[in-house]
Design an enzyme around this catalytic site. Sequence first.
Site, PDB file in Angstrom:
ATOM      1  N   ASP A  42      -8.169   3.650   1.299  1.00  0.00           N
ATOM      2  CA  ASP A  42      -7.255   3.920   2.404  1.00  0.00           C
ATOM      3  C   ASP A  42      -8.017   4.472   3.614  1.00  0.00           C
ATOM      4  OD1 ASP A  42      -5.085   4.489   4.010  1.00  0.00           O
ATOM      5  OD2 ASP A  42      -4.079   5.771   2.539  1.00  0.00           O
TER       6      ASP A  42
ATOM      7  N   CYS B 283       0.869  -1.175   0.000  1.00  0.00           N
ATOM      8  CA  CYS B 283       0.000   0.000   0.000  1.00  0.00           C
ATOM      9  C   CYS B 283       0.907   1.225   0.000  1.00  0.00           C
ATOM     10  CB  CYS B 283      -0.989  -0.016   1.160  1.00  0.00           C
ATOM     11  SG  CYS B 283      -0.271   0.185   2.796  1.00  0.00           S
ATOM     12  N   THR B 284       0.438   2.323   0.524  1.00  0.00           N
ATOM     13  CA  THR B 284       1.238   3.548   0.493  1.00  0.00           C
ATOM     14  C   THR B 284       2.192   3.630   1.685  1.00  0.00           C
ATOM     15  OG1 THR B 284      -0.582   4.642  -0.656  1.00  0.00           O
ATOM     16  CG2 THR B 284       1.122   6.062   0.278  1.00  0.00           C
ATOM     17  N   GLY B 285       1.646   3.659   2.892  1.00  0.00           N
ATOM     18  CA  GLY B 285       2.470   3.876   4.078  1.00  0.00           C
ATOM     19  C   GLY B 285       2.840   2.634   4.859  1.00  0.00           C
ATOM     20  N   ASN B 286       2.256   1.496   4.518  1.00  0.00           N
ATOM     21  CA  ASN B 286       2.510   0.215   5.195  1.00  0.00           C
ATOM     22  C   ASN B 286       2.159   0.266   6.683  1.00  0.00           C
ATOM     23  OD1 ASN B 286       5.314  -1.966   5.899  1.00  0.00           O
ATOM     24  ND2 ASN B 286       3.294  -2.577   5.229  1.00  0.00           N
ATOM     25  N   THR B 287       1.140   1.053   7.021  1.00  0.00           N
ATOM     26  CA  THR B 287       0.673   1.101   8.414  1.00  0.00           C
ATOM     27  C   THR B 287      -0.794   0.717   8.534  1.00  0.00           C
ATOM     28  OG1 THR B 287       0.120   3.452   8.264  1.00  0.00           O
ATOM     29  CG2 THR B 287       2.333   2.893   9.081  1.00  0.00           C
ATOM     30  N   CYS B 288      -1.512   0.641   7.433  1.00  0.00           N
ATOM     31  CA  CYS B 288      -2.950   0.326   7.485  1.00  0.00           C
ATOM     32  C   CYS B 288      -3.271  -0.912   6.641  1.00  0.00           C
ATOM     33  CB  CYS B 288      -3.789   1.503   6.989  1.00  0.00           C
ATOM     34  SG  CYS B 288      -3.568   3.052   7.872  1.00  0.00           S
ATOM     35  N   ARG B 289      -3.531  -0.696   5.357  1.00  0.00           N
ATOM     36  CA  ARG B 289      -4.038  -1.768   4.500  1.00  0.00           C
ATOM     37  C   ARG B 289      -3.084  -2.942   4.342  1.00  0.00           C
ATOM     38  NH1 ARG B 289      -5.367   2.034  -0.443  1.00  0.00           N
ATOM     39  NH2 ARG B 289      -3.485   2.979   0.429  1.00  0.00           N
TER      40      ARG B 289
END
Length: 148
Positions: A119, A7-13
């Site tokens: 997101d 994903c984008t930040g690798n903290t959620c999805r």
Amino acid sequence: MKVLFVCTGNTCRSSMAEGIFNALAEKKGIKALAQSAGTFAFDGDSAAKEAVEVLKEDYGIDISGHVSKSLKREHIKDADFIFTMTESQKRVIKSKYPEYNGKIYTINEFVSLKGDISDPFGKDKEVYRTTAKNLYNAVNLILKKIFE
């Protein structure tokens, strides 16, 4: 078998997808390992508090030890499958690593579902809950498609 969720930040999805995949694979006795990374992640961030709480509360999955990683060539090279959350993430990775295009898909595309995984970053816990439910469904279908 190695799977990479991006994903984008690798903290959620992608961190949720990694946790769900590894928990389901273990439960089903499948020898596979998921990892995750972000296209614009900072190395060393924790998973979002809401992501940790929702997975624990709704699925009994603990991702509290997750540490974010920025996407690197070695992650792409080592993975058998790369699953992005969005079409735009897939395009970015394919353009940067064209030699690996044959193993890069959006998570929904691979299992014939429509759309992107939106997101939840910065949104309330119910949005995270919806994202987790969508990821759980898609990851379950991925495991069925690859291993059954």
